[in-house]
Design a protein around this motif. Structure first.
Motif, PDB file in Angstrom:
ATOM      1  N   GLU A 250      91.814  24.858 116.068  1.00  9.88           N
ATOM      2  CA  GLU A 250      92.416  26.040 116.652  1.00  9.88           C
ATOM      3  C   GLU A 250      91.496  26.663 117.686  1.00  9.88           C
ATOM      4  N   PHE A 251      90.193  26.653 117.387  1.00 10.07           N
ATOM      5  CA  PHE A 251      89.230  27.165 118.370  1.00 10.07           C
ATOM      6  C   PHE A 251      89.229  26.299 119.620  1.00 10.07           C
ATOM      7  N   TYR A 252      89.367  24.997 119.424  1.00 12.84           N
ATOM      8  CA  TYR A 252      89.428  24.075 120.563  1.00 12.84           C
ATOM      9  C   TYR A 252      90.611  24.397 121.461  1.00 12.84           C
ATOM     10  N   LYS A 253      91.784  24.678 120.836  1.00  9.94           N
ATOM     11  CA  LYS A 253      92.974  25.033 121.631  1.00  9.94           C
ATOM     12  C   LYS A 253      92.733  26.341 122.384  1.00  9.94           C
ATOM     13  N   PHE A 254      92.108  27.290 121.701  1.00  9.42           N
ATOM     14  CA  PHE A 254      91.834  28.581 122.330  1.00  9.42           C
ATOM     15  C   PHE A 254      90.866  28.402 123.508  1.00  9.42           C
ATOM     16  N   TYR A 255      89.840  27.581 123.352  1.00  6.33           N
ATOM     17  CA  TYR A 255      88.850  27.354 124.424  1.00  6.33           C
ATOM     18  C   TYR A 255      89.488  26.674 125.620  1.00  6.33           C
ATOM     19  N   ARG A 256      90.373  25.722 125.337  1.00  4.23           N
ATOM     20  CA  ARG A 256      91.037  25.033 126.425  1.00  4.23           C
ATOM     21  C   ARG A 256      91.975  25.961 127.171  1.00  4.23           C
ATOM     22  N   SER A 257      92.608  26.874 126.459  1.00  6.33           N
ATOM     23  CA  SER A 257      93.503  27.838 127.110  1.00  6.33           C
ATOM     24  C   SER A 257      92.705  28.775 128.012  1.00  6.33           C
ATOM     25  N   LEU A 258      91.510  29.212 127.543  1.00  5.15           N
ATOM     26  CA  LEU A 258      90.666  30.062 128.396  1.00  5.15           C
ATOM     27  C   LEU A 258      90.265  29.338 129.683  1.00  5.15           C
ATOM     28  N   GLU A 259      89.959  28.053 129.563  1.00  5.19           N
ATOM     29  CA  GLU A 259      89.623  27.278 130.762  1.00  5.19           C
ATOM     30  C   GLU A 259      90.816  27.191 131.703  1.00  5.19           C
ATOM     31  N   ALA A 260      92.023  27.077 131.109  1.00  3.53           N
ATOM     32  CA  ALA A 260      93.228  27.026 131.943  1.00  3.53           C
ATOM     33  C   ALA A 260      93.468  28.364 132.630  1.00  3.53           C
ATOM     34  N   TYR A 261      93.235  29.459 131.913  1.00  2.00           N
ATOM     35  CA  TYR A 261      93.383  30.782 132.526  1.00  2.00           C
ATOM     36  C   TYR A 261      92.368  30.950 133.676  1.00  2.00           C
ATOM     37  N   ARG A 262      91.141  30.544 133.417  1.00  2.00           N
ATOM     38  CA  ARG A 262      90.106  30.699 134.440  1.00  2.00           C
ATOM     39  C   ARG A 262      90.458  29.909 135.694  1.00  2.00           C
ATOM     40  N   ALA A 263      91.001  28.717 135.513  1.00  3.17           N
ATOM     41  CA  ALA A 263      91.372  27.903 136.659  1.00  3.17           C
ATOM     42  C   ALA A 263      92.596  28.447 137.375  1.00  3.17           C
ATOM     43  N   SER A 264      93.479  29.118 136.652  1.00  6.53           N
ATOM     44  CA  SER A 264      94.740  29.602 137.247  1.00  6.53           C
ATOM     45  C   SER A 264      94.560  30.919 137.974  1.00  6.53           C
ATOM     46  N   PHE A 265      93.681  31.784 137.453  1.00  8.04           N
ATOM     47  CA  PHE A 265      93.530  33.122 138.045  1.00  8.04           C
ATOM     48  C   PHE A 265      92.169  33.258 138.739  1.00  8.04           C
ATOM     49  N   LYS A 266      91.911  32.391 139.739  1.00 10.71           N
ATOM     50  CA  LYS A 266      90.651  32.471 140.467  1.00 10.71           C
ATOM     51  C   LYS A 266      90.646  33.619 141.460  1.00 10.71           C
ATOM     52  N   PHE A 280     102.213  28.919 127.548  1.00 11.95           N
ATOM     53  CA  PHE A 280     101.015  29.140 128.344  1.00 11.95           C
ATOM     54  C   PHE A 280     100.368  30.485 128.039  1.00 11.95           C
ATOM     55  N   PHE A 281     101.220  31.519 127.730  1.00 13.32           N
ATOM     56  CA  PHE A 281     100.705  32.867 127.449  1.00 13.32           C
ATOM     57  C   PHE A 281     100.566  33.138 125.965  1.00 13.32           C
ATOM     58  N   LYS A 282     100.420  32.089 125.202  1.00 11.90           N
ATOM     59  CA  LYS A 282     100.354  32.210 123.779  1.00 11.90           C
ATOM     60  C   LYS A 282      99.223  33.133 123.335  1.00 11.90           C
ATOM     61  N   TYR A 283      98.036  32.957 123.887  1.00  8.75           N
ATOM     62  CA  TYR A 283      96.882  33.734 123.439  1.00  8.75           C
ATOM     63  C   TYR A 283      96.762  35.093 124.130  1.00  8.75           C
ATOM     64  N   PHE A 284      97.690  35.427 125.064  1.00 10.93           N
ATOM     65  CA  PHE A 284      97.741  36.783 125.611  1.00 10.93           C
ATOM     66  C   PHE A 284      98.426  37.731 124.613  1.00 10.93           C
ATOM     67  N   LYS A 285      99.258  37.167 123.798  1.00  6.62           N
ATOM     68  CA  LYS A 285     100.042  37.983 122.881  1.00  6.62           C
ATOM     69  C   LYS A 285      99.297  38.195 121.571  1.00  6.62           C
ATOM     70  N   SER A 286      98.644  37.206 121.074  1.00  2.00           N
ATOM     71  CA  SER A 286      98.024  37.316 119.766  1.00  2.00           C
ATOM     72  C   SER A 286      96.779  36.445 119.726  1.00  2.00           C
ATOM     73  N   THR A 287      95.780  36.908 119.031  1.00  2.33           N
ATOM     74  CA  THR A 287      94.567  36.145 118.867  1.00  2.33           C
ATOM     75  C   THR A 287      94.526  35.406 117.525  1.00  2.33           C
ATOM     76  N   GLY A 288      95.580  35.663 116.788  1.00  2.14           N
ATOM     77  CA  GLY A 288      95.625  34.972 115.487  1.00  2.14           C
ATOM     78  C   GLY A 288      96.220  33.599 115.647  1.00  2.14           C
ATOM     79  N   SER A 289      96.027  32.806 114.643  1.00  3.64           N
ATOM     80  CA  SER A 289      96.568  31.451 114.665  1.00  3.64           C
ATOM     81  C   SER A 289      97.983  31.448 114.187  1.00  3.64           C
ATOM     82  N   LYS A 290      98.853  30.491 114.711  1.00  4.14           N
ATOM     83  CA  LYS A 290     100.254  30.411 114.322  1.00  4.14           C
ATOM     84  C   LYS A 290     100.593  28.994 113.992  1.00  4.14           C
TER      85      LYS A 290
END
Length: 290
Positions: A250-266, A280-290
């Motif tokens: 789950e942490f791996y998915k979260f880390y990859r999403s942050l990298e995707a956000y960083r690349a998208s919002f330069k 794509f906006f999964k972790y903008f809504k909640s920081t918990g796991s689903k």
């Protein structure tokens, strides 16, 4: 008084007879003793010698040192290819048989030189007419001189002269053919220069092609090694990523999403049209796991 005068006259005559009967031969000379105009003997040994007083015997000295016959002007000869050449030569000679020399020339040095000049010229003509210009000038020059010396020696022995050396001092073209010879030499040099130039160009192209081939081979090998190293590095990185993130997917998915956000919002000017409820906006809504 008359008796004393007679004694003085007799003494003078005796002294004159004694002095005329004695002669000295120098080491540089030979002496020919004549008896009433006929050659009586030849003396080659230096020193004090005796003879009968004149007119019974007379003396003639002959120089036995080495002498030089030097032609004042070059002689013209025709080679085997019918071309004219000028030859300047000289001869070293000496008298070895004074008796034969006197019989031949009467000890006249001028006649001796004229006869030797004729002998040398005849030998030169005989040898040069058998050879080409190239052979006379350079190719067989030593052979020509040796052959001429042998011929001149045989002729000179018959007049009491020994030939020490014969040399060709200068062999040159006559003026009429010098220009054509120089042009031919120039053409030959130009041909050789062009041949060397073309050979050098061919060698240059060969070296350049070989260098280009080696360059391609070296670059290909370097690229292959680089790709191999890069592949090994990426494989190692993937392995490390897998081992690191496999412990918490789950942490791996979260880390990859942050990298995707960083690349998208330069940039603030970036605009995206995406459904807010998308994955794509999964972790903008909640920081918990689903």
């Amino acid at each position: 008084m008359n008796r004393i005068f007679s004694i003085v006259i007799a003494g003078a005559i005796i002294l004159w007879l004694a002095s005329s009967a004695v002669f000295v031969v120098d080491q540089r000379q030979s002496a020919i003793v004549f008896a009433l105009g006929e050659v009586k003997k030849v003396i080659n040994e230096p020193g004090l010698h005796f003879k009968l007083p004149p007119p019974f015997q007379n003396i003639m000295y002959v120089d036995k040192r080495i002498q030089t016959l030097d032609t004042p002007d070059a002689d013209r000869f025709i080679t085997a290819e019918k071309k004219n050449v000028l030859v300047d030569s000289f001869v070293k000679w000496r008298i070895v048989d004074p008796r034969l020399f006197f019989v031949s020339f009467g000890a006249d040095e001028r006649r001796t030189q004229d006869r030797l000049s004729q002998i040398v010229k005849a030998a030169l003509n005989e040898e040069i007419t058998k050879r080409t210009v190239r052979e006379v000038i350079s190719g067989e020059r030593s052979k020509v001189m040796n052959a001429i010396q042998r011929k001149v020696e045989n002729e000179a022995k018959q007049i009491g002269v020994e030939i020490i050396d014969v040399r060709l001092r200068r062999v040159d073209y006559v003026d009429q053919i010098s220009v054509s010879v120089f042009e031919r030499m120039k053409s030959e040099r130009v041909r050789v220069a062009n041949e060397l130039r073309s050979t050098g160009a061919a060698e240059s192209e060969k070296i350049r092609a070989d260098a280009d081939r080696q360059r391609v081979v070296i670059l290909a090998e370097a690229y292959r090694e680089a790709e191999k190293t890069r592949g090994q590095g990426e494989a190692k990185a993937t392995q490390i990523y897998g081992e690191a993130f496999g412990q918490n997917p789950e942490f791996y998915k979260f880390y990859r999403s942050l990298e995707a956000y960083r690349a998208s919002f330069k940039s603030r000017s970036d605009v995206m049209v995406v459904d807010p409820n998308s994955e794509f906006f999964k972790y903008f809504k909640s920081t918990g796991s689903k």
